[in-house]
Design a protein around this motif. Structure first.
Motif, PDB file in Angstrom:
ATOM      1  N   THR A 223     -46.868 -54.428 108.060  1.00 26.98           N
ATOM      2  CA  THR A 223     -47.215 -55.178 109.275  1.00 26.98           C
ATOM      3  C   THR A 223     -46.455 -56.502 109.262  1.00 26.98           C
ATOM      4  OG1 THR A 223     -49.083 -56.301 108.245  1.00 26.98           O
ATOM      5  CG2 THR A 223     -49.512 -54.141 109.263  1.00 26.98           C
ATOM      6  N   ASP A 224     -46.444 -57.187 110.406  1.00 22.09           N
ATOM      7  CA  ASP A 224     -45.759 -58.488 110.464  1.00 22.09           C
ATOM      8  C   ASP A 224     -46.376 -59.471 109.478  1.00 22.09           C
ATOM      9  OD1 ASP A 224     -44.072 -57.568 112.379  1.00 22.09           O
ATOM     10  OD2 ASP A 224     -45.173 -58.428 114.083  1.00 22.09           O
ATOM     11  N   GLU A 225     -47.688 -59.407 109.329  1.00 18.35           N
ATOM     12  CA  GLU A 225     -48.365 -60.302 108.391  1.00 18.35           C
ATOM     13  C   GLU A 225     -47.984 -59.961 106.951  1.00 18.35           C
ATOM     14  OE1 GLU A 225     -52.911 -61.722 107.198  1.00 18.35           O
ATOM     15  OE2 GLU A 225     -52.580 -60.424 108.934  1.00 18.35           O
ATOM     16  N   LYS A 227     -45.267 -58.438 106.058  1.00 13.81           N
ATOM     17  CA  LYS A 227     -43.845 -58.778 105.908  1.00 13.81           C
ATOM     18  C   LYS A 227     -43.688 -60.259 105.571  1.00 13.81           C
ATOM     19  CE  LYS A 227     -39.591 -58.998 108.633  1.00 13.81           C
ATOM     20  NZ  LYS A 227     -38.961 -58.726 109.962  1.00 13.81           N
ATOM     21  N   GLU A 228     -44.441 -61.089 106.245  1.00 14.23           N
ATOM     22  CA  GLU A 228     -44.357 -62.533 105.976  1.00 14.23           C
ATOM     23  C   GLU A 228     -44.836 -62.842 104.563  1.00 14.23           C
ATOM     24  OE1 GLU A 228     -43.327 -66.385 106.750  1.00 14.23           O
ATOM     25  OE2 GLU A 228     -42.941 -64.598 107.959  1.00 14.23           O
ATOM     26  N   ARG A 231     -42.047 -61.857 102.140  1.00 13.32           N
ATOM     27  CA  ARG A 231     -40.934 -62.817 102.175  1.00 13.32           C
ATOM     28  C   ARG A 231     -41.322 -64.105 101.453  1.00 13.32           C
ATOM     29  NH1 ARG A 231     -36.844 -61.314 105.957  1.00 13.32           N
ATOM     30  NH2 ARG A 231     -36.032 -63.433 105.874  1.00 13.32           N
ATOM     31  N   ARG A 447     -38.771 -51.732 105.747  1.00 13.46           N
ATOM     32  CA  ARG A 447     -39.260 -52.253 107.032  1.00 13.46           C
ATOM     33  C   ARG A 447     -38.069 -52.644 107.917  1.00 13.46           C
ATOM     34  NH1 ARG A 447     -43.172 -55.411 109.999  1.00 13.46           N
ATOM     35  NH2 ARG A 447     -41.984 -55.868 111.899  1.00 13.46           N
ATOM     36  N   GLU A 448     -37.024 -53.226 107.315  1.00 17.59           N
ATOM     37  CA  GLU A 448     -35.824 -53.587 108.070  1.00 17.59           C
ATOM     38  C   GLU A 448     -35.130 -52.350 108.612  1.00 17.59           C
ATOM     39  OE1 GLU A 448     -32.843 -56.198 109.632  1.00 17.59           O
ATOM     40  OE2 GLU A 448     -34.905 -56.498 108.947  1.00 17.59           O
ATOM     41  N   ASP A 451     -37.193 -50.966 111.501  1.00 16.21           N
ATOM     42  CA  ASP A 451     -36.968 -51.744 112.732  1.00 16.21           C
ATOM     43  C   ASP A 451     -35.614 -51.401 113.344  1.00 16.21           C
ATOM     44  OD1 ASP A 451     -39.386 -52.951 112.389  1.00 16.21           O
ATOM     45  OD2 ASP A 451     -38.577 -54.837 111.592  1.00 16.21           O
TER      46      ASP A 451
END
Length: 795
Positions: A223-225, A227-228, A231, A447-448, A451
């Motif tokens: 998820t975006d969360e 993923k953050e 990172r 994930r990249e 996308d």
């Protein structure tokens, strides 16, 4: 249209011109449809025309040292010295550069004149044929919707391009996109982001393997969360050991008990004043009054003036005894300890989030929220205890029950326990960090890739490549046939147009203007055929059937300007409504020819609606007077075009552009200006800073006006005094009064003492009214015309 010249730097006399700065106080923010510019010789008029000509031809002389300029158009387009070729407007400039480039015979007697072609006569049949073909082709202009075959071509081209890209390019583009994503563009390629995606040897083959993984039904992307979080994990470096949080002494439970005891404590009521025991407010008031009276050693009541007896003092002393005082001190002491505990709680429990690894940040965020809420609860609890103690202090003799207060002690213990758990886990995580970071890189890479696959619609591209082949080939065939048809019709139009162009008629146009407007029957332009050059014709100046040499400067000027006006009708300009800039067209011309130049401008430009915008600059005041009559009200127009006036002013070696002052703009001649000053003096009711100059200059103004007016009214050799008597009436006092004002107030040499006294405004106004009324009575038509010339109604 040109809206303004934003700035000019390092260009001849324009060192650092800025439009906004120059026009800041005038409120004139743009050029208009018709623009008149006045400037003396060497003020910079030609320099301005060169800037506009640079927009026309796409370059400016390399003789200037680092010139800079910027021109803003009404659609907010900016054309500067850096993007001259981007100008889309049709511009035509008449200046000395135009003359040099097109009429070389002026500087070289053996030179020629550039020929030009206009649409020939007797071509109605060809024009009709062209119109028919053009109608079939339709419209194909920028900013307009296409029609006819051009519209069909546009639609088929769009459809063809889509099909071609899908069939011929999609597979190749897919490979290119995969290559770019894997190893190509460093801003997006996975290979060059090993610090995030973990593989320095990444390539297209590995990307395809990863695509298979993310297309598998078992794959779930981050998820975006998440993923953050991953990172942030990669940004981690080994943290220092986090120490224990400084302990906060938890005394709250004890403070509650102490407060409860003091609230329930009751001091003795014996020998107390009953009224004060029952009324806490009155008790406090008397206590403070007692203190004041003791400090001032008063024996009478400062409130009512009665004597305070010794027995009354004794009762007060027994009422406010040592027990009460000590009890108050005890309450104050407890309040102080509560305040200290409150401050300690507020300032304590501070967590440095950055001391923890990012994977624990969400837990730390939750803990910080709990701490914040606990601090709020503690603050409210301490506040409640203090309020209840203050109530007790004001009611020492009453028993007060403690109201419920939230005890946050257990919350505080939980916070400390949670903090230590997270702290211990974060300190222990150092050894696990490398393994988790490697795992995070792989998840981020997938994930990249996921996308990327979604973004380019990878599956759809694979499915569509084969199905588009037939569609592409069919559309290609249709489009090729249509393009050939359009090309054939365009070539046919060009062929027919070329048969209409008439360079000889261009020379005839120039001759027409020379003869009809200037009466030059002895000079003419002749189109000479060229046999050995690419140009079909050249122009020559002819006099007495021979090539003319040794033309006067006036003749050069006339030929050049007529040539320019004729070129506005050439095949490259006609019907395009250009922006026209004419730079000082009347150099070396006499007064008759000046008027003819003005007439040519009016009849062939201003009143024809054949231009988008017109600029005319001049140094000649007579020509300026003519230009003020320009209104651009062409046939069938509802109203004239808007017009603006500007001055080009030079101060030492630097010039600027400003709004033309009213005295120059509004008055056709000095004669009109003098009349306006006299007329205004006759009307002013008071003298102030806005009009004093009219009275100060009245003597000179009246003398010059009467000299001019009486000369034309009585053009004989009689003396001035005689003319004034004939004008005002023989022997009248008015003549003497007028002579006195005109002479004394315009000369001081014979009347030095007048220079040391103030102006006699009443006398001046009397003479002003006399002059105006006499003209009105004796020369009604002249009076009405003068009044009209200064923009005043007859009434």
């Amino acid at each position: 249209m040109i809206k303004r010249i934003e700035y000019i730097r390092n260009l001849a006399v324009f060192k650092d011109f800025n439009w906004n700065k120059s026009f800041a106080q005038d409120g004139n923010d743009s050029f208009k449809s018709i623009n008149i510019l006045y400037g003396r010789n060497y003020s910079g008029k030609t320099t301005l025309s060169r800037i506009i000509r640079a927009l026309e031809i796409g370059s400016i002389s390399d003789k200037y040292d680092k010139p800079e300029f910027s021109v803003k158009f009404s659609d907010e387009t900016i054309i500067s010295n850096n993007n001259l070729l981007e100008n889309k407007e049709t511009i035509r400039v008449f200046n000395e550069d135009f003359v040099r480039d097109n009429l070389s015979f002026i500087s070289n007697p053996d030179g020629d004149i550039e020929s030009f072609a206009v649409i020939g006569d007797n071509n109605n049949k060809i024009e009709a044929e062209i119109a028919e073909i053009q109608k079939e082709l339709g419209i194909n202009k920028d900013g307009e919707e296409k029609t006819g075959l051009y519209k069909e071509q546009e639609l088929k081209t769009s459809s063809y391009d889509t099909a071609k890209n899908d069939y011929e390019s999609t597979e190749k583009n897919l490979e290119n996109m995969l290559s770019q994503k894997a190893t190509g563009n460093k801003t997006i390629a996975i290979k060059y982001k090993s610090e995030i995606y973990g593989d320095q040897n990444y390539n297209v083959s590995k990307l395809k393997d990863d695509i298979k993984k993310v297309q598998d039904s078992s794959y779930t992307p981050l998820t975006d969360e998440e993923k953050e979080e991953k990172r942030n994990l990669l940004k981690e470096t080994t943290k220092d050991v986090i120490p224990e949080m400084p302990q906060i002494e938890n005394t709250f439970s004890a403070l509650i008990i102490q407060t409860k005891n003091l609230l329930g404590k009751q001091i003795g009521k014996s020998e107390k004043i009953e009224e004060l025991v029952k009324d806490a407010v009155l008790n406090r008031w008397v206590k403070e009054g007692k203190k004041v009276h003791e400090e001032k050693n008063l024996r009478t009541c400062a409130f009512c003036g009665s004597t305070i007896t010794q027995s009354r003092w004794e009762k007060l002393e027994k009422h406010f005894d040592e027990e009460s005082t000590n009890f108050e001190k005890e309450i104050d002491s407890l309040i102080g300890r509560i305040n200290v505990a409150s401050v300690n709680m507020e300032q304590g429990l501070v967590i440095n989030k950055n001391s923890f690894y990012s994977k624990y940040h969400s837990q730390i965020d939750d803990l910080i929220k709990k701490i914040a809420q606990t601090k709020i609860n503690a603050k409210n609890a301490y506040k409640s205890l203090i309020l209840q103690l203050n109530l007790k202090r004001n009611n020492l003799f009453d028993v007060i029950l403690l109201k419920d207060v939230f005890d946050y002690s257990e919350n505080l213990s939980n916070i400390m326990e949670t903090y230590n758990e997270i702290r211990t886990a974060s300190n222990s995580y150092t050894n696990q960090l490398k393994k988790d970071q490697d795992n995070a890189k792989e998840k981020l890479r997938l994930r990249e890739v996921s996308d990327f696959v979604t973004e380019i619609k990878y599956s759809d591209i694979e499915k569509d490549i084969e199905s588009k082949k037939t569609d592409y080939e069919t559309k290609e065939s249709y489009l090729t046939e249509l393009n050939n048809t359009i090309k054939e019709k365009e070539k046919l139009i060009d062929k027919k147009k070329s048969s209409m162009n008439d360079e000889e008629k261009g020379a005839t146009k120039v001759n027409e203007y020379l003869n009809n407007f200037f009466g030059h029957k002895y000079l003419s332009l002749k189109a000479i055929k060229n046999n050995d050059t690419d140009k079909h014709f050249r122009f020559e100046i002819i006099r007495d059937n021979k090539k003319a040499y040794n033309l006067s400067e006036g003749e050069y000027s006339l030929v050049a300007f007529c040539y320019f006006i004729a070129r506005l009708e050439d095949v490259l300009t006609k019907d395009k409504k250009p922006i026209i800039w004419i730079d000082d067209p009347i150099s070396s011309l006499d007064s008759n020819h000046i008027f003819f130049v003005y007439s040519l401008i009016v009849s062939k430009i201003a009143d024809t609606n054949s231009f988008e915008q017109l600029f005319i600059s001049t140094h000649n005041l007579s020509f300026l007077g003519y230009l003020k009559r320009l209104n651009g009200k062409f046939l069938n127009a509802d109203s004239p075009k808007d017009k603006a006036y500007f001055c080009i002013n030079r101060c030492f070696d630097e010039s600027t552009i400003t709004v033309m002052p009213k005295y120059l703009k509004n008055h056709i001649t000095e004669f009109n200006y003098l009349f306006s000053e006299i007329y205004n003096c006759s009307l002013y009711k008071t003298v102030d800073d806005s009009n004093y100059h009219s009275f100060y200059d009245f003597g000179n103004n009246a003398r010059k006006f009467l000299e001019l007016y009486l000369f034309y009214k009585f053009p004989d050799e009689s003396e001035d005094r005689d003319k004034m008597e004939r004008f005002f009436g023989e022997g009248k006092v008015q003549v003497i009064l007028s002579e006195r004002i005109n002479n004394e107030y315009s000369h001081l040499k014979e009347n030095i003492s007048r220079g040391f006294s103030t102006l006699d405004v009443q006398e001046m106004q009397k003479v002003a009214k006399l002059i105006v009324e006499t003209i009105k009575q004796k020369d009604k038509e002249q009076y009405n015309a003068l009044v009209k010339s200064i923009n005043v109604s007859k009434q």
